[in-house]
Each structure stands twice: as C-alpha cells, then as structure tokens.
Scaffold this motif. Structure first.
Motif, PDB file in Angstrom:
ATOM      1  N   CYS A 145       0.861  -1.186   0.000  1.00  0.00           N
ATOM      2  CA  CYS A 145       0.000   0.000   0.000  1.00  0.00           C
ATOM      3  C   CYS A 145       0.897   1.235   0.000  1.00  0.00           C
ATOM      4  N   SER A 146       1.025   1.832  -1.165  1.00  0.00           N
ATOM      5  CA  SER A 146       1.917   2.988  -1.263  1.00  0.00           C
ATOM      6  C   SER A 146       1.318   4.230  -0.611  1.00  0.00           C
ATOM      7  N   GLY A 174      -5.311   0.106   2.081  1.00  0.00           N
ATOM      8  CA  GLY A 174      -6.524  -0.065   1.291  1.00  0.00           C
ATOM      9  C   GLY A 174      -7.615   0.956   1.567  1.00  0.00           C
ATOM     10  N   THR A 175      -7.341   1.916   2.420  1.00  0.00           N
ATOM     11  CA  THR A 175      -8.399   2.854   2.817  1.00  0.00           C
ATOM     12  C   THR A 175      -8.307   4.215   2.122  1.00  0.00           C
ATOM     13  N   GLY A 228      -7.306   2.724  -2.858  1.00  0.00           N
ATOM     14  CA  GLY A 228      -7.849   1.386  -3.073  1.00  0.00           C
ATOM     15  C   GLY A 228      -7.116   0.564  -4.113  1.00  0.00           C
ATOM     16  N   CYS A 285      -4.426  -0.934  -3.940  1.00  0.00           N
ATOM     17  CA  CYS A 285      -3.727  -2.083  -3.349  1.00  0.00           C
ATOM     18  C   CYS A 285      -4.695  -3.199  -2.939  1.00  0.00           C
TER      19      CYS A 285
HETATM   20  S1  FES Z   1      -2.223   2.071  -2.317  1.00  0.00           S
HETATM   21 FE1  FES Z   1      -3.350   1.302  -0.671  1.00  0.00          FE
HETATM   22  S2  FES Z   1      -4.941   2.727  -0.391  1.00  0.00           S
HETATM   23 FE2  FES Z   1      -3.759   3.559  -1.977  1.00  0.00          FE
END
Ligand code: FES
Length: 107
Positions: free
Chosen positions: A51-52, A83-84, A87, A89
């Motif tokens: 999750c970047s 993921g919040t 999204g 990821c």
């Molecule tokens: S990369 Fe995970 S929420 Fe944007």
C-alpha cells in the motif's frame, strides 16, 4: 525540490522522516530508494510495499493476518490503514489474505 499534492485533504507528513533525510543524506542505493519511496530508513524492513498510500509493507500485512487475526480487507484497513485511500492495493491485499490463510491452513 518541489512537492505537489492534489487532494481535498492534507497529506499525512512524517516530519521526523523529512528532518532525518535532510540531516543525514542516504548513503547507499537502497537507502536512496527507500527515501524516494517515502519510507523511513530508520524503521525496520517491512518487506515489499503493498500500500503505497500509507507505506504498508508485505511483512506488516502478513503479520496482521497471521498474528492479529485480520481476515478481511476491511479488518486490515482498520488495523493498518492499508486499502483505505485510493484502493489500488486492494487486489494485492486480497491475494495476500488468500495466500496467507492458505499457508496457515497447510502448516
Ligand atoms: S495504495 Fe493502498 S490505499 Fe492507496
């Protein structure tokens, strides 16, 4: 240097990380990549960043699944924030959930 941010909300800025980066420049290629990826060189390795938006690595996620009992993307989001935001990821989070649950079941 120039930074650009376009959003309705302010970005979360790790002031300590930025201060450390200016106080001591990265010495190795790995350190430079870590810094350019927005990750803190002082933090322990988190594995490949999944999750970047929140710099959450694969190790953090598998640990949350295996040791903290997260079994859905929503639970991972509550615990780690992954993921919040954008999204993007979420498919990888789902794959890690499926893979980690499967490995736990087999062993
Ligand atoms: S990369 Fe995970 S929420 Fe944007």
């Amino acid at each position: 240097m120039l930074g650009f941010w376009s959003s309705k909300t302010l970005p979360e800025i790790d002031v300590a990380l930025i201060s450390r980066a200016f106080a001591e420049a990265p010495q190795t290629l790995t350190e430079r990549h870590t810094l350019l990826g927005g990750r803190d060189m002082a933090r322990p390795a988190t594995g490949k960043i999944v999750c970047s938006c929140f710099s959450i690595g694969e190790k953090n996620i598998t640990e949350a699944i295996e040791k903290q009992g997260c079994s859905t993307v929503a639970e991972l989001g509550c615990r780690l924030k992954c993921g919040t935001n954008c999204g993007s990821c979420i498919p990888e989070l789902k794959a890690l959930l499926a893979c980690t649950v499967r490995q736990t079941t087999i062993s």
